[in-house]
Design a protein around this motif. Structure first.
Motif, PDB file in Angstrom:
ATOM      1  N   MET A 146       2.727 -19.793  -6.795  1.00 41.52           N
ATOM      2  CA  MET A 146       2.271 -18.849  -7.795  1.00 41.52           C
ATOM      3  C   MET A 146       1.743 -17.601  -7.104  1.00 41.52           C
ATOM      4  N   ALA A 147       2.485 -16.542  -7.167  1.00 39.88           N
ATOM      5  CA  ALA A 147       2.135 -15.396  -6.333  1.00 39.88           C
ATOM      6  C   ALA A 147       2.007 -14.123  -7.136  1.00 39.88           C
ATOM      7  N   PHE A 148       1.092 -13.288  -6.688  1.00 39.87           N
ATOM      8  CA  PHE A 148       1.038 -11.923  -7.196  1.00 39.87           C
ATOM      9  C   PHE A 148       2.082 -11.134  -6.431  1.00 39.87           C
ATOM     10  N   LEU A 149       2.740 -10.197  -7.088  1.00 41.82           N
ATOM     11  CA  LEU A 149       3.820  -9.486  -6.419  1.00 41.82           C
ATOM     12  C   LEU A 149       3.426  -8.071  -6.024  1.00 41.82           C
ATOM     13  N   ASP A 150       3.023  -7.274  -6.990  1.00 43.77           N
ATOM     14  CA  ASP A 150       2.696  -5.884  -6.686  1.00 43.77           C
ATOM     15  C   ASP A 150       1.470  -5.463  -7.475  1.00 43.77           C
ATOM     16  N   LEU A 151       0.809  -4.421  -6.941  1.00 45.05           N
ATOM     17  CA  LEU A 151      -0.287  -3.803  -7.675  1.00 45.05           C
ATOM     18  C   LEU A 151       0.012  -2.318  -7.706  1.00 45.05           C
ATOM     19  N   PHE A 152      -0.095  -1.692  -8.855  1.00 49.65           N
ATOM     20  CA  PHE A 152      -0.059  -0.230  -8.820  1.00 49.65           C
ATOM     21  C   PHE A 152      -1.057   0.340  -9.809  1.00 49.65           C
ATOM     22  N   ILE A 153      -1.532   1.531  -9.481  1.00 46.52           N
ATOM     23  CA  ILE A 153      -2.585   2.172 -10.275  1.00 46.52           C
ATOM     24  C   ILE A 153      -2.074   3.545 -10.684  1.00 46.52           C
ATOM     25  N   VAL A 154      -2.189   3.828 -11.974  1.00 49.33           N
ATOM     26  CA  VAL A 154      -1.684   5.085 -12.525  1.00 49.33           C
ATOM     27  C   VAL A 154      -2.863   5.864 -13.086  1.00 49.33           C
ATOM     28  N   ASN A 155      -2.935   7.152 -12.795  1.00 50.40           N
ATOM     29  CA  ASN A 155      -4.068   7.923 -13.318  1.00 50.40           C
ATOM     30  C   ASN A 155      -3.795   8.360 -14.744  1.00 50.40           C
ATOM     31  N   LYS A 156      -4.751   9.096 -15.330  1.00 56.57           N
ATOM     32  CA  LYS A 156      -4.603   9.337 -16.764  1.00 56.57           C
ATOM     33  C   LYS A 156      -3.514  10.333 -17.102  1.00 56.57           C
ATOM     34  N   SER A 157      -2.987  11.061 -16.108  1.00 56.74           N
ATOM     35  CA  SER A 157      -1.859  11.942 -16.413  1.00 56.74           C
ATOM     36  C   SER A 157      -0.521  11.277 -16.161  1.00 56.74           C
ATOM     37  N   GLY A 158      -0.545  10.053 -15.661  1.00 53.54           N
ATOM     38  CA  GLY A 158       0.704   9.352 -15.434  1.00 53.54           C
ATOM     39  C   GLY A 158       1.146   9.351 -13.989  1.00 53.54           C
ATOM     40  N   GLY A 159       0.414   9.979 -13.108  1.00 49.35           N
ATOM     41  CA  GLY A 159       0.798   9.995 -11.705  1.00 49.35           C
ATOM     42  C   GLY A 159       0.332   8.735 -10.997  1.00 49.35           C
ATOM     43  N   LEU A 160       1.128   8.319 -10.039  1.00 52.72           N
ATOM     44  CA  LEU A 160       0.782   7.094  -9.329  1.00 52.72           C
ATOM     45  C   LEU A 160      -0.264   7.410  -8.267  1.00 52.72           C
ATOM     46  N   ILE A 161      -1.384   6.669  -8.267  1.00 59.20           N
ATOM     47  CA  ILE A 161      -2.382   6.949  -7.237  1.00 59.20           C
ATOM     48  C   ILE A 161      -2.513   5.833  -6.216  1.00 59.20           C
ATOM     49  N   HIS A 162      -1.890   4.729  -6.468  1.00 59.00           N
ATOM     50  CA  HIS A 162      -1.937   3.652  -5.488  1.00 59.00           C
ATOM     51  C   HIS A 162      -0.828   2.677  -5.793  1.00 59.00           C
ATOM     52  N   HIS A 163      -0.189   2.166  -4.755  1.00 62.18           N
ATOM     53  CA  HIS A 163       0.747   1.069  -4.970  1.00 62.18           C
ATOM     54  C   HIS A 163       0.756   0.224  -3.712  1.00 62.18           C
ATOM     55  N   ARG A 164       0.850  -1.055  -3.886  1.00 56.42           N
ATOM     56  CA  ARG A 164       1.027  -1.893  -2.711  1.00 56.42           C
ATOM     57  C   ARG A 164       1.682  -3.195  -3.108  1.00 56.42           C
ATOM     58  N   SER A 165       2.347  -3.750  -2.144  1.00 54.38           N
ATOM     59  CA  SER A 165       3.004  -5.017  -2.357  1.00 54.38           C
ATOM     60  C   SER A 165       2.025  -6.100  -1.916  1.00 54.38           C
ATOM     61  N   LEU A 166       1.948  -7.180  -2.690  1.00 47.25           N
ATOM     62  CA  LEU A 166       0.968  -8.216  -2.389  1.00 47.25           C
ATOM     63  C   LEU A 166       1.607  -9.485  -1.839  1.00 47.25           C
ATOM     64  N   SER A 167       2.912  -9.476  -1.678  1.00 45.35           N
ATOM     65  CA  SER A 167       3.561 -10.710  -1.223  1.00 45.35           C
ATOM     66  C   SER A 167       4.936 -10.340  -0.694  1.00 45.35           C
ATOM     67  N   GLU A 168       5.523 -11.209   0.161  1.00 50.72           N
ATOM     68  CA  GLU A 168       6.865 -10.911   0.677  1.00 50.72           C
ATOM     69  C   GLU A 168       7.925 -11.088  -0.380  1.00 50.72           C
ATOM     70  N   LYS A 169       7.578 -11.809  -1.459  1.00 49.06           N
ATOM     71  CA  LYS A 169       8.594 -12.053  -2.485  1.00 49.06           C
ATOM     72  C   LYS A 169       8.820 -10.814  -3.336  1.00 49.06           C
ATOM     73  N   ALA A 170       7.933  -9.837  -3.215  1.00 49.33           N
ATOM     74  CA  ALA A 170       8.073  -8.639  -4.052  1.00 49.33           C
ATOM     75  C   ALA A 170       9.297  -7.862  -3.611  1.00 49.33           C
ATOM     76  N   PRO A 171      10.016  -7.237  -4.552  1.00 52.91           N
ATOM     77  CA  PRO A 171      11.206  -6.490  -4.173  1.00 52.91           C
ATOM     78  C   PRO A 171      10.836  -5.247  -3.360  1.00 52.91           C
ATOM     79  N   GLN A 172      11.742  -4.836  -2.473  1.00 51.83           N
ATOM     80  CA  GLN A 172      11.515  -3.640  -1.658  1.00 51.83           C
ATOM     81  C   GLN A 172      11.720  -2.414  -2.518  1.00 51.83           C
ATOM     82  N   ILE A 173      10.700  -1.625  -2.703  1.00 52.57           N
ATOM     83  CA  ILE A 173      10.809  -0.444  -3.561  1.00 52.57           C
ATOM     84  C   ILE A 173      10.353   0.775  -2.780  1.00 52.57           C
ATOM     85  N   GLY A 174      11.181   1.800  -2.719  1.00 53.95           N
ATOM     86  CA  GLY A 174      10.839   3.011  -1.982  1.00 53.95           C
ATOM     87  C   GLY A 174       9.764   3.814  -2.682  1.00 53.95           C
ATOM     88  N   THR A 175       9.193   4.774  -1.959  1.00 57.12           N
ATOM     89  CA  THR A 175       8.063   5.546  -2.507  1.00 57.12           C
ATOM     90  C   THR A 175       8.458   6.328  -3.744  1.00 57.12           C
TER      91      THR A 175
END
Lengths: 139, 200
Positions: free
Chosen positions: A1-30
């Motif tokens: 049972m794994a967490f895959l990714d975490l991302f944080i979006v600010n109130k205008s919709g821009g991404l302010i943080h993203h990280r992968s939390l496990s190797e099972k998470a898909p590879q996603i470019g910036t």
């Protein structure tokens, strides 16, 4: 049972943080992450609009279940969205999100050099998220 | 436990069938119609339904990007604070969307039922089975599952009434909308949904 990714979006919709939390998470470019962040931001609001029942003003997507993924979103009063993805069957998503929010307030917001709504680059925040993950047994 | 509405779209996004069941949903449709719109030729109710299709379409792509490889990427449910939409997409591109209140689990092993069983000790079932309504805790044949209801609606009501109708002309287009009206699909659907243990 794994967490895959975490991302944080600010109130205008821009991404302010993203990280992968496990190797099972898909590879996603910036660039792809940025696109995912802003798409999610819009769909979050559209879901509330499309619903036949009107909720509160800042209503939006809280949980998405699919056969291979569970996505949980926590929106703060200030409009920041913390989004966590995990494999189905992972529990405590809401709890983990609240813990990450506490880590955000402690590490990012109390950092005098951190500008609001800007990308989060605090080592303390990364460390705090690692601690939350190890506490909730992420393998 | 309330069923708000059901919508059926073809693969191009055309609204094939839509019906509101709960008083709240019906009131919202009436309110949208009365408030009117400046553009001729489009009414706010249809616009809202198209929004549902657009949302499902984009979300499926988003979830597909985030899902690990070798996993199935089909959407099951999307929950907001006010309602949940259960979705089912067939291989031919037909999409079903069922709006219910938030206490209807999607399917047997859904995340919410697992969380619900963990959080509320009143549900005596184990954490891998789902509780029924508020009163019954054992898994029985009347346990409410939104997505399973949609699968049943497709395979037993849609296929039987619409696809097997002699007026059926393929799975998209205006002719199909007319064909649906001429069958007993709506009547069968109404009786099925009313018979669900969680309908109000």
């Amino acid at each position: 049972m794994a967490f895959l990714d975490l991302f944080i979006v600010n109130k205008s919709g821009g991404l302010i943080h993203h990280r992968s939390l496990s190797e099972k998470a898909p590879q996603i470019g910036t660039n792809e992450w940025l696109r995912i962040g802003s798409t999610f931001h819009s769909l979050h609001a559209i879901a509330a609009e499309a619903s036949p029942v009107r909720g509160k003003i800042d209503d939006g997507i809280e949980l998405i279940e699919s056969e291979g993924l569970v996505l949980c979103c926590f929106q703060t009063r200030t409009g920041i969205k913390f989004v966590l993805t995990a494999e189905p069957g992972t529990g405590y998503l809401q709890k983990v999100l609240k813990e990450i929010y506490v880590a955000y307030t402690d590490c990012a917001l109390k950092d005098p050099f951190y500008e609001l709504e800007m990308p989060i680059r605090c080592e303390l925040f990364t460390q705090a998220v690692n601690d939350v993950m190890s506490r909730f047994g992420n393998r | 436990m309330v069923v708000h509405s059901i919508n059926i779209f073809d693969k191009k996004g055309k609204i094939l069938f839509t019906k509101a069941y709960s008083p709240v949903a019906i009131k919202q449709e009436r309110y949208l119609l009365e408030s009117g719109t400046a553009e001729p030729g489009s009414d706010p109710v249809t616009e809202q339904k198209k929004l549902i299709f657009g949302m499902l379409f984009s979300l499926r792509e988003l979830v597909g990007n985030l899902t690990p490889e070798h996993s199935n990427k089909s959407l099951q449910s999307i929950q907001t604070a006010s309602a949940t939409v259960h979705t089912y997409e067939t291989l031919s591109g037909l999409r079903f969307a069922l709006y219910t209140s938030n206490d209807v689990p999607t399917c047997k092993f859904s995340e919410r039922t697992a969380a619900g069983a963990a959080d509320t000790p009143m549900l005596t079932s184990s954490s891998t089975t789902a509780g029924g309504g508020g009163t019954s805790s054992a898994l029985d044949s009347t346990t409410a599952f939104g997505r399973d209801a949609l699968v049943h609606i497709y395979s037993n009501i849609w296929v039987e009434c619409v696809v097997r109708s002699p007026m059926y002309v393929g799975n998209s287009g205006d002719a199909l909308v007319e064909c649906i009206k001429s069958t007993s699909f709506e009547k069968e659907l109404d009786s099925y949904i009313s018979s669900l243990s969680w309908f109000q």
